[in-house]
Design a protein around this motif. Structure first.
Motif, PDB file in Angstrom:
ATOM      1  N   ARG A  57       0.819  -1.218   0.000  1.00 26.58           N
ATOM      2  CA  ARG A  57       0.000   0.000   0.000  1.00 26.58           C
ATOM      3  C   ARG A  57       0.852   1.267   0.000  1.00 26.58           C
ATOM      4  O   ARG A  57       0.325   2.353  -0.205  1.00 26.58           O
ATOM      5  N   HIS A  58       2.149   1.118   0.208  1.00 26.48           N
ATOM      6  CA  HIS A  58       3.024   2.286   0.312  1.00 26.48           C
ATOM      7  C   HIS A  58       3.930   2.330  -0.928  1.00 26.48           C
ATOM      8  O   HIS A  58       5.089   1.932  -0.881  1.00 26.48           O
ATOM      9  N   VAL A  59       3.413   2.823  -2.027  1.00 28.50           N
ATOM     10  CA  VAL A  59       4.191   2.846  -3.262  1.00 28.50           C
ATOM     11  C   VAL A  59       3.883   4.122  -4.039  1.00 28.50           C
ATOM     12  O   VAL A  59       2.730   4.581  -4.064  1.00 28.50           O
ATOM     13  N   GLU A  60       4.897   4.679  -4.655  1.00 26.77           N
ATOM     14  CA  GLU A  60       4.753   5.884  -5.472  1.00 26.77           C
ATOM     15  C   GLU A  60       4.850   5.466  -6.940  1.00 26.77           C
ATOM     16  O   GLU A  60       5.928   5.357  -7.513  1.00 26.77           O
ATOM     17  N   TRP A  61       3.679   5.236  -7.567  1.00 32.88           N
ATOM     18  CA  TRP A  61       3.662   4.697  -8.929  1.00 32.88           C
ATOM     19  C   TRP A  61       4.217   5.683  -9.945  1.00 32.88           C
ATOM     20  O   TRP A  61       4.793   5.282 -10.961  1.00 32.88           O
ATOM     21  N   ARG A  62       4.073   6.981  -9.716  1.00 31.93           N
ATOM     22  CA  ARG A  62       4.584   7.967 -10.670  1.00 31.93           C
ATOM     23  C   ARG A  62       6.102   7.874 -10.796  1.00 31.93           C
ATOM     24  O   ARG A  62       6.663   8.026 -11.886  1.00 31.93           O
ATOM     25  N   VAL A  63       6.772   7.642  -9.678  1.00 33.27           N
ATOM     26  CA  VAL A  63       8.228   7.494  -9.704  1.00 33.27           C
ATOM     27  C   VAL A  63       8.614   6.265 -10.521  1.00 33.27           C
ATOM     28  O   VAL A  63       9.532   6.315 -11.354  1.00 33.27           O
ATOM     29  N   LEU A  64       7.925   5.166 -10.317  1.00 33.86           N
ATOM     30  CA  LEU A  64       8.225   3.950 -11.070  1.00 33.86           C
ATOM     31  C   LEU A  64       7.979   4.152 -12.562  1.00 33.86           C
ATOM     32  O   LEU A  64       8.722   3.628 -13.398  1.00 33.86           O
TER      33      LEU A  64
END
Length: 245
Positions: A57-64
């Protein structure tokens, strides 16, 4: 020694990422350097699954998304390098890669701080993502050593520890899966290495559970300091191993 390395892999994925250099050293000590990169890869993927389970739940998809195309470029380049280098040169290459990553981390920590930093421009963000993506792809393909690159990139982004770990988990799970066909094609992954990874699952699980317990008991500053110090120790040990080989 491989069981200890597997436990450290689990710990690095769910706890202090800086310990990720130590399993590289242990695998490269027990196995030939090139073979060790293939043997370690399934262990890393299993540990990634634990990290995703804990921090999905703790993920920054834009960075990926910004990193993805550049990681592909770096991974392909790293596969080409692996095709041509021998085992001795591979061990030296692993050491040089980690030395460079350590130097970048030290530079970031020791450089003078600006009192009122301006937010990075869109061009600066894209440039940083391109550099980090290519470096991460190349280092993870050649040495499974992209951890220090991502530590630096995500710490510069100011991520809190749980978002840091969640983004790292999904990033490395995707990248490690992408590497599998290259490693199979280069003869680095076999049924024997897969069986070894299965046997090491209990050790991975123990390390992952300990890492999760530790990360919830330390604050952000302690987390960052431990991550950087342990990255430095692991890098230094691997460089020493390469120099004395």
């Amino acid at each position: 020694m491989l069981a200890l390395a597997a436990a450290l892999v689990g710990f690095s994925k769910t706890g202090i990422a800086g310990t990720g250099s130590l399993p590289i050293l242990l695998f490269a000590t027990v196995l030939p350097a090139k073979e060790s990169t293939g043997a370690l890869l399934p262990v890393l993927i299993i540990a990634d699954l634990f990290a995703i389970r804990f921090y999905s739940r703790h993920v920054e998809w834009r960075v990926l998304g910004r990193l993805a195309p550049w990681v592909v470029v770096g991974t392909v380049g790293g596969a080409v390098v692996l095709w041509f280098v021998d085992d001795t040169l591979m061990k030296l290459l692993i050491g040089v890669i980690l030395l460079a990553m350590l130097a970048l981390q030290l530079w970031n920590r020791l450089r003078p701080k600006v009192e009122a930093p301006q937010p990075p421009s869109g061009l600066a963000q894209r440039s940083a993502a391109a550099g980090a993506g290519v470096a991460a792809g190349a280092t993870t393909m050649t040495a499974n050593a992209a951890g220090p690159v991502m530590v630096l990139y995500l710490m510069l982004s100011g991520f809190p520890k749980l978002r840091f770990l969640g983004t790292m988990a999904w990033f490395f799970f995707a990248v490690n899966l992408f590497k599998v066909p290259f490693s199979v094609g280069l003869g680095l992954i076999s049924w024997h290495t897969l069986l070894t990874a299965v046997i090491l699952i209990p050790a991975i699980a123990v390390g992952a559970l300990i890492g999760r317990a530790v990360v919830h008991r330390i604050n952000q500053r302690q987390f960052e300091l431990a991550t950087l110090v342990l990255s430095g120790v692991g890098s230094a040990l691997l460089i020493l191993s390469a120099a004395t080989a």
